[in-house]
Scaffold this motif. Structure first.
Motif, PDB file in Angstrom:
ATOM      1  N   TRP A  62       0.857  -1.194   0.000  1.00  0.00           N
ATOM      2  CA  TRP A  62       0.000   0.000   0.000  1.00  0.00           C
ATOM      3  C   TRP A  62       0.889   1.238   0.000  1.00  0.00           C
ATOM      4  CZ3 TRP A  62      -3.437   1.460   4.849  1.00  0.00           C
ATOM      5  CH2 TRP A  62      -4.131   2.651   4.579  1.00  0.00           C
ATOM      6  N   LEU A  63       0.794   2.008  -1.102  1.00  0.00           N
ATOM      7  CA  LEU A  63       1.592   3.226  -1.250  1.00  0.00           C
ATOM      8  C   LEU A  63       0.744   4.455  -0.981  1.00  0.00           C
ATOM      9  CD1 LEU A  63       3.653   2.542  -4.521  1.00  0.00           C
ATOM     10  CD2 LEU A  63       4.387   2.243  -2.156  1.00  0.00           C
ATOM     11  N   GLU A  64       1.361   5.440  -0.353  1.00  0.00           N
ATOM     12  CA  GLU A  64       0.687   6.711  -0.124  1.00  0.00           C
ATOM     13  C   GLU A  64       1.723   7.828  -0.210  1.00  0.00           C
ATOM     14  OE1 GLU A  64      -1.032   8.259   3.848  1.00  0.00           O
ATOM     15  OE2 GLU A  64      -2.732   7.334   2.788  1.00  0.00           O
ATOM     16  N   ASP A  65       1.521   8.758  -1.148  1.00  0.00           N
ATOM     17  CA  ASP A  65       2.456   9.876  -1.354  1.00  0.00           C
ATOM     18  C   ASP A  65       3.877   9.393  -1.596  1.00  0.00           C
ATOM     19  OD1 ASP A  65       0.391  11.689  -0.991  1.00  0.00           O
ATOM     20  OD2 ASP A  65       0.701  11.772   1.178  1.00  0.00           O
ATOM     21  N   GLY A  66       4.020   8.299  -2.357  1.00  0.00           N
ATOM     22  CA  GLY A  66       5.333   7.794  -2.717  1.00  0.00           C
ATOM     23  C   GLY A  66       6.003   6.960  -1.652  1.00  0.00           C
ATOM     24  N   ARG A  67       5.327   6.687  -0.540  1.00  0.00           N
ATOM     25  CA  ARG A  67       5.936   5.929   0.542  1.00  0.00           C
ATOM     26  C   ARG A  67       5.114   4.684   0.830  1.00  0.00           C
ATOM     27  NH1 ARG A  67       8.075  10.738   4.593  1.00  0.00           N
ATOM     28  NH2 ARG A  67       8.969  12.013   2.929  1.00  0.00           N
ATOM     29  N   VAL A  68       5.797   3.640   1.238  1.00  0.00           N
ATOM     30  CA  VAL A  68       5.104   2.394   1.582  1.00  0.00           C
ATOM     31  C   VAL A  68       4.455   2.584   2.943  1.00  0.00           C
ATOM     32  CG1 VAL A  68       5.361  -0.079   1.985  1.00  0.00           C
ATOM     33  CG2 VAL A  68       6.770   1.052   0.264  1.00  0.00           C
ATOM     34  N   ARG A  69       3.128   2.672   2.934  1.00  0.00           N
ATOM     35  CA  ARG A  69       2.411   2.883   4.196  1.00  0.00           C
ATOM     36  C   ARG A  69       2.248   1.572   4.961  1.00  0.00           C
ATOM     37  NH1 ARG A  69      -3.110   6.300   5.402  1.00  0.00           N
ATOM     38  NH2 ARG A  69      -3.578   5.349   7.430  1.00  0.00           N
ATOM     39  N   ALA A  70       1.981   0.485   4.228  1.00  0.00           N
ATOM     40  CA  ALA A  70       1.806  -0.804   4.897  1.00  0.00           C
ATOM     41  C   ALA A  70       1.972  -1.926   3.889  1.00  0.00           C
ATOM     42  CB  ALA A  70       0.437  -0.889   5.575  1.00  0.00           C
ATOM     43  N   VAL A  71       2.349  -3.098   4.395  1.00  0.00           N
ATOM     44  CA  VAL A  71       2.447  -4.311   3.593  1.00  0.00           C
ATOM     45  C   VAL A  71       1.750  -5.426   4.357  1.00  0.00           C
ATOM     46  CG1 VAL A  71       3.995  -6.015   2.547  1.00  0.00           C
ATOM     47  CG2 VAL A  71       4.652  -3.596   2.590  1.00  0.00           C
ATOM     48  N   GLY A  72       0.836  -6.137   3.702  1.00  0.00           N
ATOM     49  CA  GLY A  72       0.137  -7.213   4.382  1.00  0.00           C
ATOM     50  C   GLY A  72      -0.975  -7.772   3.542  1.00  0.00           C
ATOM     51  N   PRO A  73      -1.737  -8.717   4.063  1.00  0.00           N
ATOM     52  CA  PRO A  73      -2.856  -9.287   3.314  1.00  0.00           C
ATOM     53  C   PRO A  73      -3.988  -8.273   3.153  1.00  0.00           C
ATOM     54  CG  PRO A  73      -2.226 -10.679   5.188  1.00  0.00           C
ATOM     55  CD  PRO A  73      -1.548  -9.365   5.369  1.00  0.00           C
ATOM     56  N   HIS A  74      -4.703  -8.395   2.076  1.00  0.00           N
ATOM     57  CA  HIS A  74      -5.816  -7.493   1.785  1.00  0.00           C
ATOM     58  C   HIS A  74      -6.863  -7.539   2.894  1.00  0.00           C
ATOM     59  CE1 HIS A  74      -8.831  -5.405  -0.684  1.00  0.00           C
ATOM     60  NE2 HIS A  74      -9.683  -6.382  -0.363  1.00  0.00           N
TER      61      HIS A  74
END
Length: 584
Positions: free
Chosen positions: A527-539
């Motif tokens: 999950w990207l927000e403003d060019g940064r990885v905000r979170a990584v995980g299952p949907h």
């Protein structure tokens, strides 16, 4: 004279043109002297046979040399134009895509066509200009030998002609560069209008679009008028000065003839030499061609000099899982950071969906992951090996791409799918097409797999599936899909994704998507927000956050639940917890 891609014909053709031109100029300089000597011998009742034969030989030789020069000029111009286009195209195709996008399609087309033609004509124009200066210089020397007084008369007027030529060359160079830039701007606007013709027609904005395309036309007209005015002024000045010098030389020659210092034949020679010496004013056209060629060559070099990726000497061991890692990755554009990924891992054989709002950096992440773009800082590794250390052949064989708008060329369907870094058999082509869900419509084409794409009435989704088929046929251990199923309906997209999962080949997939159904079927989501990885995980875990649902336009209430696979289980990945990326 074939020109291999990325090379040029060298100086030999230009030197041949120069040699023929200078030899022709020497024949032209020698002819008045021989003709004058022949006339004196005939008037004196002497045998003029050898001199008459020499005069005829010089005349015939000059004609033959002019013809040979014209032939070599055309050949040299064609070879240099092809070489310049090849170099510019090679630079464009090998460039980092981000840097190549700085040049609009219209600008690229102008540089590869009009500018390449002008630049290709420059070598022969330089040779012709050199020869055009040899003739006046030789004529002036010959004139001094025949009669120094007539030579002095002509020499007085030559500085004026030289000044006209120098002024023209200086002013033309500035005007030509500006003219070519505006010309390129109009071409870019026109191409944009053609590509958006349907939108323009539907919106009824044809008049406004026409005004936008033609807006730079007055500036182009002003620059063109200025160039022609400069050219006309130079020619007009030369047209006045040349006859004046010729008349003055004739008058002085006549006086010298009356004084017995010249013979009739020598008078004929000095008049002709005066005309040839004054011919320096006619070099304005060639000066203009050289100036256009120099400016055009700078524009084509702009494509040649685009920064390209460098490659290393390493290869990947066969059978690797395809684990993708991004460590401390930073990408900036115009001083603004557009991607930050401190520690991101996609396990081998898994599918990671990349989601985020428009402009969040999804395509930048895809480009970095497959090394279409090198990060400004940090490392991208595939099975523990930094991507820049891989050879070009290895990288492109192991990392495949599929895009929203694939470029398949004009070959047949089978040839388009087979084109790539690997040798693909007809059986593999058909397997890849079936995997992309395209076999049914391909078989309905007039000639099936042998149908030229130019003759295939394909929809956007069908064209996109052929792009997927080509990616499936050539991908090694990592497949990057940048919105590559955006034109497919949900059912077709699901069928393609299910077919990939059933495929015996294990491939790591990085899928840029805007659809929650695709994210739900992925093993994990980035999950990207403003060019940064905000979170990584299952949907299924990310879906609990309202901000994540908002990425897909889902509202707080009545939000779409995570999709279920064919067994009715909630789609989830191997991760048991949600990895949140802290903002610095």
């Amino acid at each position: 004279m074939a020109t291999p891609p990325g090379t040029g014909p060298g100086r030999a053709p230009e030197l041949l043109v120069l040699g023929c031109s200078v030899t022709g100029a020497a024949a032209a300089v020698a002819q008045p002297f021989v003709l004058g000597r022949t006339l004196d011998l005939l008037l004196g009742g002497h045998d003029a046979g050898p001199w008459l034969a020499a005069s005829v030989a010089l005349l015939v030789g000059e004609i033959l040399l002019d013809g040979l020069t014209a032939f070599l000029t055309g050949r040299c111009t064609a070879d240099w134009t092809a070489a310049i286009r090849s170099r510019a195209l090679r630079g464009l195709l090998h460039a980092v895509p981000d840097t190549a996008r700085a040049h609009s399609p219209g600008d690229v087309a102008t540089r590869l066509t009009l500018n390449a033609s002008d630049a290709g004509a420059a070598p022969t124009a330089r040779a012709a200009l050199t020869a055009s200066l040899v003739t006046p210089a030789g004529a002036l020397i010959a004139l001094a030998v025949v009669d120094v007084w007539v030579a002095a008369c002509v020499l007085v007027g030559l500085p004026a002609l030289a000044w006209v030529l120098r002024t023209f060359a200086r002013d033309t160079g500035t005007s030509v560069g500006a003219y070519q830039r505006v010309q390129s701007d109009i071409a870019s606007r026109l191409l944009e209008a053609v590509e958006g013709a349907e939108t323009v027609a539907a919106a009824g904005t044809a008049a406004r679009e026409r005004e936008r395309v033609l807006r730079p036309l007055p500036e182009l007209g002003t620059l063109g008028e200025r160039m022609w005015r400069l050219h006309g002024r130079a020619l007009a000045t030369g047209s006045v000065l040349v006859p004046l010098l010729t008349v003055a030389a004739t008058a002085v020659g006549g006086l010298r003839l009356g004084a017995g210092a010249l013979t009739a034949g020598e008078l004929l020679a000095v008049i002709r030499y005066a005309q040839l010496a004054a011919g320096i004013g006619g070099a304005a056209t060639l000066v203009g061609a050289v100036a256009r060629g120099r400016s055009a060559r700078e524009r084509t070099r702009g494509l040649e000099g685009l920064p390209a990726l460098s490659y290393g000497p390493r290869t990947l061991a066969p059978g690797g899982p395809g684990t993708l890692e991004l460590h401390g990755v930073r990408v900036s554009r115009d001083g603004t950071e557009v991607l930050r990924a401190d520690l991101l891992t996609v396990p081998g054989g898994r599918t990671a969906a990349v989601v985020g709002r428009s402009g969040s950096g999804k395509s930048v992440l895809a480009a970095v992951a497959g090394r279409l773009l090198d990060p400004d800082r940090g490392q991208v590794l595939l099975d523990g090996t930094p991507l820049p250390s891989l050879t070009r052949t290895c990288l492109r064989a192991e990392v495949g791409f599929a895009f929203a708008r694939p470029e398949l060329g004009e070959r047949t369907v089978a040839e388009a799918v087979a084109a790539g870094p690997r040798a693909v058999s007809p059986h593999q082509v058909r397997s890849a097409v079936r995997l992309a869900g395209a076999d049914a419509f391909v078989r309905r084409l007039p000639r099936g797999y042998d149908t030229p794409l130019a003759d295939a009435p394909l929809s956007g989704g069908e064209y996109q599936r052929l792009g997927l088929a080509r990616a499936f046929a050539h991908t090694g251990r990592l497949l990057v899909m940048d919105d590559a199923t955006s034109s497919l309906d949900t059912a077709t997209e699901h069928a393609v994704e299910r077919a990939q999962r059933r495929s015996p080949s294990v491939v790591t997939r990085l899928v840029v998507t805007h659809r929650p159904s695709v994210a739900a079927r992925a093993d994990l989501v980035v999950w990207l927000e403003d060019g940064r990885v905000r979170a990584v995980g299952p949907h299924r875990l990310l879906w609990r956050e309202a901000a994540y649902r908002a990425v897909f336009g889902a509202r707080e209430e009545g939000a779409e639940a995570p999709s279920r696979d064919r067994d009715g289980k909630t789609a989830a990945g191997p991760a048991d917890t949600l990895q949140k990326q802290a903002r610095p």
